[in-house]
Design a protein around this motif. Structure first.
Motif, PDB file in Angstrom:
ATOM      1  N   GLU A  34       0.828  -1.205   0.000  1.00  0.00           N
ATOM      2  CA  GLU A  34       0.000   0.000   0.000  1.00  0.00           C
ATOM      3  C   GLU A  34       0.861   1.253   0.000  1.00  0.00           C
ATOM      4  N   MET A  35       1.939   1.223   0.779  1.00  0.00           N
ATOM      5  CA  MET A  35       2.821   2.387   0.827  1.00  0.00           C
ATOM      6  C   MET A  35       3.510   2.610  -0.519  1.00  0.00           C
ATOM      7  N   GLY A  36       3.928   1.537  -1.146  1.00  0.00           N
ATOM      8  CA  GLY A  36       4.551   1.669  -2.465  1.00  0.00           C
ATOM      9  C   GLY A  36       3.591   2.245  -3.484  1.00  0.00           C
ATOM     10  N   ARG A  37       2.340   1.785  -3.461  1.00  0.00           N
ATOM     11  CA  ARG A  37       1.339   2.285  -4.408  1.00  0.00           C
ATOM     12  C   ARG A  37       1.001   3.746  -4.151  1.00  0.00           C
ATOM     13  N   ASP A  38       0.823   4.134  -2.886  1.00  0.00           N
ATOM     14  CA  ASP A  38       0.367   5.482  -2.562  1.00  0.00           C
ATOM     15  C   ASP A  38       1.477   6.524  -2.645  1.00  0.00           C
ATOM     16  N   SER A  39       2.732   6.090  -2.455  1.00  0.00           N
ATOM     17  CA  SER A  39       3.836   7.058  -2.456  1.00  0.00           C
ATOM     18  C   SER A  39       4.488   7.205  -3.818  1.00  0.00           C
ATOM     19  N   GLY A  40       4.325   6.198  -4.671  1.00  0.00           N
ATOM     20  CA  GLY A  40       4.992   6.232  -5.966  1.00  0.00           C
ATOM     21  C   GLY A  40       6.415   5.723  -5.941  1.00  0.00           C
ATOM     22  N   LEU A  41       6.859   5.199  -4.798  1.00  0.00           N
ATOM     23  CA  LEU A  41       8.232   4.712  -4.701  1.00  0.00           C
ATOM     24  C   LEU A  41       8.371   3.276  -5.209  1.00  0.00           C
ATOM     25  N   GLY A  42       7.382   2.453  -4.998  1.00  0.00           N
ATOM     26  CA  GLY A  42       7.498   1.053  -5.360  1.00  0.00           C
ATOM     27  C   GLY A  42       8.038   0.224  -4.205  1.00  0.00           C
ATOM     28  N   VAL A  43       7.701  -1.055  -4.211  1.00  0.00           N
ATOM     29  CA  VAL A  43       8.071  -1.937  -3.110  1.00  0.00           C
ATOM     30  C   VAL A  43       9.578  -2.125  -3.024  1.00  0.00           C
ATOM     31  N   SER A  44      10.247  -2.354  -4.163  1.00  0.00           N
ATOM     32  CA  SER A  44      11.691  -2.584  -4.123  1.00  0.00           C
ATOM     33  C   SER A  44      12.423  -1.347  -3.623  1.00  0.00           C
ATOM     34  N   ALA A  45      11.935  -0.150  -3.998  1.00  0.00           N
ATOM     35  CA  ALA A  45      12.571   1.079  -3.519  1.00  0.00           C
ATOM     36  C   ALA A  45      12.395   1.233  -2.014  1.00  0.00           C
ATOM     37  N   LEU A  46      11.204   0.914  -1.496  1.00  0.00           N
ATOM     38  CA  LEU A  46      10.980   1.009  -0.051  1.00  0.00           C
ATOM     39  C   LEU A  46      11.890   0.057   0.709  1.00  0.00           C
ATOM     40  N   ARG A  47      12.094  -1.146   0.165  1.00  0.00           N
ATOM     41  CA  ARG A  47      13.019  -2.075   0.812  1.00  0.00           C
ATOM     42  C   ARG A  47      14.431  -1.508   0.826  1.00  0.00           C
ATOM     43  N   PHE A  48      14.834  -0.915  -0.285  1.00  0.00           N
ATOM     44  CA  PHE A  48      16.172  -0.331  -0.348  1.00  0.00           C
ATOM     45  C   PHE A  48      16.328   0.801   0.665  1.00  0.00           C
ATOM     46  N   TYR A  49      15.338   1.710   0.747  1.00  0.00           N
ATOM     47  CA  TYR A  49      15.447   2.849   1.662  1.00  0.00           C
ATOM     48  C   TYR A  49      15.377   2.415   3.128  1.00  0.00           C
ATOM     49  N   ASP A  50      14.728   1.293   3.384  1.00  0.00           N
ATOM     50  CA  ASP A  50      14.764   0.738   4.736  1.00  0.00           C
ATOM     51  C   ASP A  50      16.175   0.265   5.061  1.00  0.00           C
ATOM     52  N   ARG A  51      16.771  -0.508   4.152  1.00  0.00           N
ATOM     53  CA  ARG A  51      18.128  -1.017   4.390  1.00  0.00           C
ATOM     54  C   ARG A  51      19.136   0.117   4.511  1.00  0.00           C
ATOM     55  N   ALA A  52      18.884   1.223   3.774  1.00  0.00           N
ATOM     56  CA  ALA A  52      19.802   2.359   3.809  1.00  0.00           C
ATOM     57  C   ALA A  52      19.555   3.265   5.007  1.00  0.00           C
ATOM     58  N   GLY A  53      18.496   2.989   5.791  1.00  0.00           N
ATOM     59  CA  GLY A  53      18.214   3.805   6.960  1.00  0.00           C
ATOM     60  C   GLY A  53      17.596   5.146   6.641  1.00  0.00           C
ATOM     61  N   VAL A  54      17.021   5.298   5.466  1.00  0.00           N
ATOM     62  CA  VAL A  54      16.436   6.577   5.062  1.00  0.00           C
ATOM     63  C   VAL A  54      14.958   6.642   5.429  1.00  0.00           C
ATOM     64  N   LEU A  55      14.225   5.573   5.170  1.00  0.00           N
ATOM     65  CA  LEU A  55      12.804   5.512   5.514  1.00  0.00           C
ATOM     66  C   LEU A  55      12.559   4.144   6.150  1.00  0.00           C
ATOM     67  N   VAL A  56      12.674   4.105   7.449  1.00  0.00           N
ATOM     68  CA  VAL A  56      12.555   2.850   8.196  1.00  0.00           C
ATOM     69  C   VAL A  56      11.098   2.639   8.585  1.00  0.00           C
ATOM     70  N   PRO A  57      10.515   1.475   8.321  1.00  0.00           N
ATOM     71  CA  PRO A  57       9.110   1.245   8.670  1.00  0.00           C
ATOM     72  C   PRO A  57       8.881   1.356  10.166  1.00  0.00           C
ATOM     73  N   ALA A  58       7.649   1.728  10.524  1.00  0.00           N
ATOM     74  CA  ALA A  58       7.321   1.885  11.942  1.00  0.00           C
ATOM     75  C   ALA A  58       7.352   0.550  12.668  1.00  0.00           C
ATOM     76  N   ARG A  59       7.058  -0.523  11.933  1.00  0.00           N
ATOM     77  CA  ARG A  59       7.044  -1.839  12.574  1.00  0.00           C
ATOM     78  C   ARG A  59       7.455  -2.900  11.564  1.00  0.00           C
ATOM     79  N   VAL A  60       8.254  -3.863  12.016  1.00  0.00           N
ATOM     80  CA  VAL A  60       8.620  -5.014  11.206  1.00  0.00           C
ATOM     81  C   VAL A  60       8.197  -6.264  11.965  1.00  0.00           C
ATOM     82  N   ASP A  61       7.390  -7.085  11.336  1.00  0.00           N
ATOM     83  CA  ASP A  61       6.921  -8.312  11.986  1.00  0.00           C
ATOM     84  C   ASP A  61       8.117  -9.211  12.286  1.00  0.00           C
TER      85      ASP A  61
END
Length: 356
Positions: A6-33
């Motif tokens: 949902e975040m990838g769709r609504d932000s325009g970043l895409g799922v793979s980009a969100l994963r990359f920015y999490d690993r890079a410490g730029v946009l860390v998700p509020a919660r990881v299961d």
């Protein structure tokens, strides 16, 4: 909370980009299961993700993006405008440098235009009339059609190159990110090399006539191309610009050859979201999972890692049997995909930088 999809769709970043920015410490998700590793984002992170998408669209380096996001979230009204202004000035300098370099290239090309035209006269003015089986031409067209460019800024690539050299007909297509080449034998032409780029609609009209194994008569000239089979005929004009020299582009050193399990690779690629996935090259070719893509090859195995566009790789695998051969030259060199039984049919795929 928003899922990563949902975040990838609504932000325009895409799922793979969100994963990359999490690993890079730029946009860390509020919660990881903790059990599944699945990422969840808080509602207020959507604005931050949209801002991040705009900054990356503007080409801002990741180090500055971090500072902009930190300053914006803290309400800092000083550092953010200075970072934006600094990046804009850097882009303007780079643009000025690029304009100067391209002007120099244009001037040099203009000075050499006469000699270049002389060198390509034989290929563009010689007519070729040849005959070949419909099934052979259909297979060659199917092997290259996926790589035709759809970029309106590059009409010269919006078609398939028909290149006749002696008894060989080469078909070539490229959209800059991948290139496909197929060769088939033909009879009836023993003159100079002849080449013409057939536009995509005419290519598709030709392919529609190739439904059986009857002989096909193909005429390639400087202004037009004609195909005739079983009394049916299709003809049209060719692209009026020179296609890049495919022989130069495919002149590559020998690489490490790996056997590809095509059905397994297809399944793994279709399970991936986004525009980038990581291949792990050992004795086999596998797709890394998310954690392996971030920290190393899957399952603790060692091997080379190379980023690819999964959709492009699936296109290259279309029509393949159970196995293909992947030739690996290095992390920044094209991947070469060869049909093991038909080495006259192959495609090149440019890798995606994993640090981008």
């Amino acid at each position: 909370m928003r899922s990563i999809g949902e975040m990838g769709r609504d932000s325009g970043l895409g799922v793979s980009a969100l994963r990359f920015y999490d690993r890079a410490g730029v946009l860390v998700p509020a919660r990881v299961d903790p059990a599944t590793g699945y990422r969840w984002y808080a509602p207020e992170q959507l604005d931050e993700a949209r801002l991040l998408a705009r900054l990356r669209q503007a080409g801002m380096p990741l180090v500055d993006v971090r500072l902009v996001l930190a300053g914006w979230s803290a309400g800092d009204t000083g550092v953010v405008p200075r970072l934006l202004d600094g990046h804009l000035r850097r882009l303007e300098r780079e643009l000025a440098d690029a304009r100067g370099a391209l002007s120099a290239v244009r001037a040099r090309l203009g000075a050499e235009e006469h000699s270049m035209n002389t060198a390509t006269t034989a290929a563009t003015t010689t007519a070729a009339r040849l005959t070949l089986p419909a099934a052979d031409l259909a297979a060659a067209l199917d092997a290259v059609r996926f790589a035709v460019s759809a970029d309106p800024e590059l009409p010269v690539l919006a078609g398939v190159l028909f290149d006749v050299d002696g008894a060989d007909l080469h078909l070539v297509a490229t959209d800059r990110f991948r290139m496909a080449v197929a060769r088939t034998a033909a009879t009836g032409h023993d003159g100079d090399r002849a080449a013409a780029t057939v536009p995509t609609p005419l290519v598709d009209a030709m392919r529609a006539l190739l439904a059986d194994d009857d002989p096909v008569r193909l005429t390639i000239g400087a202004d037009g191309v004609e195909l005739e089979t079983r009394g049916r005929r299709v003809a049209g004009q060719v692209v009026g610009e020179e296609f890049p020299d495919h022989r130069r582009l495919t002149r590559l050193p020998e690489g490490r050859r790996l056997t590809v399990d095509v059905p397994a690779l297809r399944r793994a690629l279709r399970a991936r979201d986004g525009d980038v996935c990581v291949l792990v090259l050992t004795d086999t070719v596998e797709v890394a999972d998310d954690r392996a893509a971030a920290s190393g090859p899957a399952g603790g195995s060692t091997g080379d890692r190379v980023g690819v566009n999964p959709g492009y790789l699936l296109d290259a695998l279309a029509g393949a049997g159970e196995e293909m051969v992947l030739e690996y030259l290095g992390p920044k060199a094209p991947l070469v995909l060869v049909h093991p039984d038909v080495e006259d049919v192959f495609s090149l795929l440019m890798p995606v930088a994993l640090d981008a």
